[in-house]
Motif scaffolding. Structure first.
Motif, short mmCIF file in Angstrom:
data_model
loop_
_atom_site.label_atom_id
_atom_site.label_comp_id
_atom_site.label_asym_id
_atom_site.label_seq_id
_atom_site.Cartn_x
_atom_site.Cartn_y
_atom_site.Cartn_z
N MET A 31 0.83 -1.20 0.00
CA MET A 31 0.00 0.00 0.00
C MET A 31 0.87 1.25 0.00
O MET A 31 0.50 2.26 -0.59
CB MET A 31 -0.95 0.01 1.20
N ASN A 32 2.03 1.19 0.63
CA ASN A 32 2.94 2.33 0.64
C ASN A 32 3.39 2.66 -0.79
O ASN A 32 3.41 3.83 -1.19
CB ASN A 32 4.14 2.05 1.54
N GLU A 33 3.74 1.63 -1.57
CA GLU A 33 4.15 1.85 -2.96
C GLU A 33 3.00 2.42 -3.80
O GLU A 33 3.21 3.31 -4.62
CB GLU A 33 4.64 0.55 -3.59
N VAL A 34 1.80 1.89 -3.57
CA VAL A 34 0.62 2.37 -4.31
C VAL A 34 0.37 3.84 -3.96
O VAL A 34 0.13 4.67 -4.84
CB VAL A 34 -0.62 1.50 -4.00
N ASN A 35 0.42 4.16 -2.68
CA ASN A 35 0.20 5.55 -2.25
C ASN A 35 1.25 6.49 -2.83
O ASN A 35 0.93 7.61 -3.25
CB ASN A 35 0.17 5.64 -0.73
N GLU A 36 2.51 6.05 -2.86
CA GLU A 36 3.57 6.88 -3.44
C GLU A 36 3.32 7.12 -4.93
O GLU A 36 3.55 8.22 -5.44
CB GLU A 36 4.93 6.21 -3.23
N PHE A 37 2.85 6.10 -5.62
CA PHE A 37 2.54 6.22 -7.05
C PHE A 37 1.45 7.27 -7.26
O PHE A 37 1.58 8.15 -8.11
CB PHE A 37 2.12 4.86 -7.60
N PHE A 38 0.38 7.19 -6.47
CA PHE A 38 -0.70 8.16 -6.61
C PHE A 38 -0.26 9.57 -6.23
O PHE A 38 -0.68 10.55 -6.86
CB PHE A 38 -1.94 7.74 -5.81
N LEU A 39 0.60 9.69 -5.24
CA LEU A 39 1.12 11.01 -4.88
C LEU A 39 1.95 11.59 -6.02
O LEU A 39 1.87 12.79 -6.31
CB LEU A 39 1.96 10.93 -3.61
N GLU A 40 2.72 10.74 -6.68
CA GLU A 40 3.52 11.19 -7.82
C GLU A 40 2.60 11.66 -8.95
O GLU A 40 2.82 12.72 -9.55
CB GLU A 40 4.42 10.06 -8.32
#
Length: 69
Positions: A21-30
């Motif tokens: 979920m951390n990677e997914v959240n970082e992707f959406f933030l980007e």
């Protein structure tokens, strides 16, 4: 393997990688950061997606959604 046919195109997903979920959240933030810029480009969006999904392929047809209809 997941196969879907949409608008006459075949999409195939093979061996997908499960992301944290951390990677997914970082992707959406980007992506949000890209979209907040007034002058973002399609290339920036595609680059971000390719970074998150390394085997993502985008074929430029030179048409926007209105031109396809």
């Amino acid at each position: 393997v997941l196969t879907a046919i949409q608008n006459g195109f075949i999409d195939v997903v093979c061996e997908s990688t499960r992301r944290s979920m951390n990677e997914v959240n970082e992707f959406f933030l980007e992506l949000e950061g890209i979209f907040q810029k007034k002058d973002f480009t399609k290339a920036e969006v595609i680059g971000s997606i390719k970074k998150f999904i390394p085997n993502f392929e985008h074929e430029e047809k030179g048409k926007n959604l209105d031109q396809k209809m």
